[in-house]
Write a protein that holds these residues in place. Structure first.
Motif, PDB file in Angstrom:
ATOM      1  N   CYS A   1       0.709  -0.939  -0.032  1.00 40.96           N
ATOM      2  CA  CYS A   1      -0.089  -0.212   0.185  1.00 40.96           C
ATOM      3  C   CYS A   1       0.918   1.025   0.035  1.00 40.96           C
ATOM      4  O   CYS A   1       2.056   1.721   0.919  1.00 40.96           O
ATOM      5  CB  CYS A   1      -1.360   0.049   1.396  1.00 40.96           C
ATOM      6  SG  CYS A   1      -0.108   0.337   3.091  1.00 40.96           S
ATOM      7  N   ALA A   2       0.264   2.104  -0.136  1.00 43.20           N
ATOM      8  CA  ALA A   2       1.064   3.399  -0.581  1.00 43.20           C
ATOM      9  C   ALA A   2       0.033   4.430  -0.501  1.00 43.20           C
ATOM     10  O   ALA A   2      -1.163   4.618  -1.171  1.00 43.20           O
ATOM     11  CB  ALA A   2       2.427   3.370  -1.955  1.00 43.20           C
ATOM     12  N   ALA A   3       0.485   5.969  -0.127  1.00 41.39           N
ATOM     13  CA  ALA A   3      -0.025   7.514  -0.149  1.00 41.39           C
ATOM     14  C   ALA A   3       0.497   8.092  -1.195  1.00 41.39           C
ATOM     15  O   ALA A   3       1.930   8.289  -1.326  1.00 41.39           O
ATOM     16  CB  ALA A   3      -0.139   7.529   1.305  1.00 41.39           C
ATOM     17  N   ASP A   4      -0.209   8.623  -2.177  1.00 40.00           N
ATOM     18  CA  ASP A   4       0.419   9.797  -2.647  1.00 40.00           C
ATOM     19  C   ASP A   4      -0.800  11.401  -1.989  1.00 40.00           C
ATOM     20  O   ASP A   4      -1.514  11.288  -1.900  1.00 40.00           O
ATOM     21  CB  ASP A   4      -0.049   9.666  -3.727  1.00 40.00           C
ATOM     22  CG  ASP A   4       1.049  11.055  -4.856  1.00 40.00           C
ATOM     23  OD1 ASP A   4       0.427  12.500  -5.065  1.00 40.00           O
ATOM     24  OD2 ASP A   4       2.066  10.721  -4.762  1.00 40.00           O
TER      25      ASP A   4
ATOM     26  N   TRP B   1       5.335   5.164   1.286  1.00 38.60           N
ATOM     27  CA  TRP B   1       5.326   3.681   0.557  1.00 38.60           C
ATOM     28  C   TRP B   1       5.258   2.615   1.613  1.00 38.60           C
ATOM     29  O   TRP B   1       6.607   3.000   2.684  1.00 38.60           O
ATOM     30  CB  TRP B   1       5.918   2.366  -0.377  1.00 38.60           C
ATOM     31  CG  TRP B   1       6.215   3.619  -1.463  1.00 38.60           C
ATOM     32  CD1 TRP B   1       6.498   4.515  -1.846  1.00 38.60           C
ATOM     33  CD2 TRP B   1       5.512   2.508  -2.676  1.00 38.60           C
ATOM     34  NE1 TRP B   1       6.426   4.216  -2.821  1.00 38.60           N
ATOM     35  CE2 TRP B   1       5.670   3.317  -3.615  1.00 38.60           C
ATOM     36  CE3 TRP B   1       4.606   1.355  -2.728  1.00 38.60           C
ATOM     37  CZ2 TRP B   1       5.523   3.144  -4.895  1.00 38.60           C
ATOM     38  CZ3 TRP B   1       4.286   1.522  -3.998  1.00 38.60           C
ATOM     39  CH2 TRP B   1       4.463   1.818  -5.131  1.00 38.60           C
ATOM     40  N   GLY B   2       4.560   1.438   2.312  1.00 41.40           N
ATOM     41  CA  GLY B   2       4.434   0.340   3.226  1.00 41.40           C
ATOM     42  C   GLY B   2       5.109  -1.161   2.818  1.00 41.40           C
ATOM     43  O   GLY B   2       5.915  -0.805   1.875  1.00 41.40           O
ATOM     44  N   LYS B   3       5.989  -1.860   4.129  1.00 46.42           N
ATOM     45  CA  LYS B   3       6.214  -2.800   3.887  1.00 46.42           C
ATOM     46  C   LYS B   3       5.138  -3.477   2.953  1.00 46.42           C
ATOM     47  O   LYS B   3       4.120  -3.133   3.032  1.00 46.42           O
ATOM     48  CB  LYS B   3       6.579  -3.443   4.837  1.00 46.42           C
ATOM     49  CG  LYS B   3       8.402  -2.450   4.949  1.00 46.42           C
ATOM     50  CD  LYS B   3       9.207  -3.278   6.385  1.00 46.42           C
ATOM     51  CE  LYS B   3       9.763  -2.838   6.735  1.00 46.42           C
ATOM     52  NZ  LYS B   3      10.875  -3.320   7.883  1.00 46.42           N
ATOM     53  N   GLY B   4       5.802  -4.783   1.514  1.00 43.64           N
ATOM     54  CA  GLY B   4       5.047  -5.334   1.066  1.00 43.64           C
ATOM     55  C   GLY B   4       3.944  -6.320   2.426  1.00 43.64           C
ATOM     56  O   GLY B   4       4.942  -6.405   2.858  1.00 43.64           O
ATOM     57  N   THR B   5       3.055  -7.361   1.761  1.00 42.99           N
ATOM     58  CA  THR B   5       2.422  -8.298   2.194  1.00 42.99           C
ATOM     59  C   THR B   5       2.241  -9.259   1.489  1.00 42.99           C
ATOM     60  O   THR B   5       2.007  -9.437   0.156  1.00 42.99           O
ATOM     61  CB  THR B   5       1.413  -7.896   2.419  1.00 42.99           C
ATOM     62  OG1 THR B   5       0.826  -9.165   3.548  1.00 42.99           O
ATOM     63  CG2 THR B   5      -0.179  -7.719   2.268  1.00 42.99           C
ATOM     64  N   GLN B   6       2.862 -10.895   1.312  1.00 48.65           N
ATOM     65  CA  GLN B   6       2.690 -11.867   0.411  1.00 48.65           C
ATOM     66  C   GLN B   6       1.656 -12.112  -0.184  1.00 48.65           C
ATOM     67  O   GLN B   6       0.811 -13.205   1.111  1.00 48.65           O
ATOM     68  CB  GLN B   6       3.921 -12.641   1.060  1.00 48.65           C
ATOM     69  CG  GLN B   6       3.999 -13.466  -0.312  1.00 48.65           C
ATOM     70  CD  GLN B   6       4.410 -13.557  -2.009  1.00 48.65           C
ATOM     71  OE1 GLN B   6       5.313 -12.970  -1.477  1.00 48.65           O
ATOM     72  NE2 GLN B   6       3.826 -14.149  -2.402  1.00 48.65           N
ATOM     73  N   VAL B   7       1.214 -12.534  -1.002  1.00 49.20           N
ATOM     74  CA  VAL B   7      -0.363 -12.913  -1.209  1.00 49.20           C
ATOM     75  C   VAL B   7       0.227 -14.270  -1.532  1.00 49.20           C
ATOM     76  O   VAL B   7       0.838 -13.944  -2.787  1.00 49.20           O
ATOM     77  CB  VAL B   7      -1.273 -12.349  -1.535  1.00 49.20           C
ATOM     78  CG1 VAL B   7      -2.673 -12.905  -2.038  1.00 49.20           C
ATOM     79  CG2 VAL B   7      -1.901 -11.976  -0.647  1.00 49.20           C
TER      80      VAL B   7
END
Length: 128
Positions: free
Chosen positions: A96-99, A118-124
């Motif tokens: 997820c990210a913010a602008d 940016w946030g750190k990712g999460t694996q799907v």
């Protein structure tokens, strides 16, 4: 500092569902465009969904339309991505990210976009 924390990724069978969460601290979602991106191995990071609370708009990449739903909870300062009817091709790390430009949403769908935070990712992982 602005912080975004994505969570909810998991291993799921094809046809299953997951809900990703993006919790924000030290800023309000109301003034930002919040996007969900994904990056599969060997592929470029691409935007799959975006929400802008400034005009209550939501945006989706074609391959996820009708299956994914983005929403926000202002009280919890959290944005969700509900993912249904998951397919193996949805397998990726989701970010997820913010602008700070609320009008950014249309520009990030289906492509990489230089978001402010940016946030750190999460694996799907979706198994067939």
């Amino acid at each position: 500092d602005v912080q975004l924390q994505a969570s909810g990724g998991d291993l799921v069978q094809a046809g299953g569902s997951l809900r990703l969460s993006c919790a924000a601290s030290r800023f309000s979602f109301d003034d930002y465009a919040i996007g969900w991106f994904r990056q599969a191995p060997g592929k470029e990071r691409e935007g799959v969904s975006c929400i802008s609370n400034s005009d209550d708009s939501t945006h989706y990449e074609d391959s996820v339309k009708g299956r994914f739903t983005i929403s926000s909870d202002g009280a919890k300062n959290t944005v969700y991505l509900q993912m249904n009817s998951l397919k193996p091709e949805d397998t990726a790390v989701y970010y997820c990210a913010a602008d700070s430009a609320p009008s950014s949403c249309p520009y990030l769908i289906g492509r990489y976009y230089g978001m402010d935070y940016w946030g750190k990712g999460t694996q799907v992982t979706v198994s067939s």
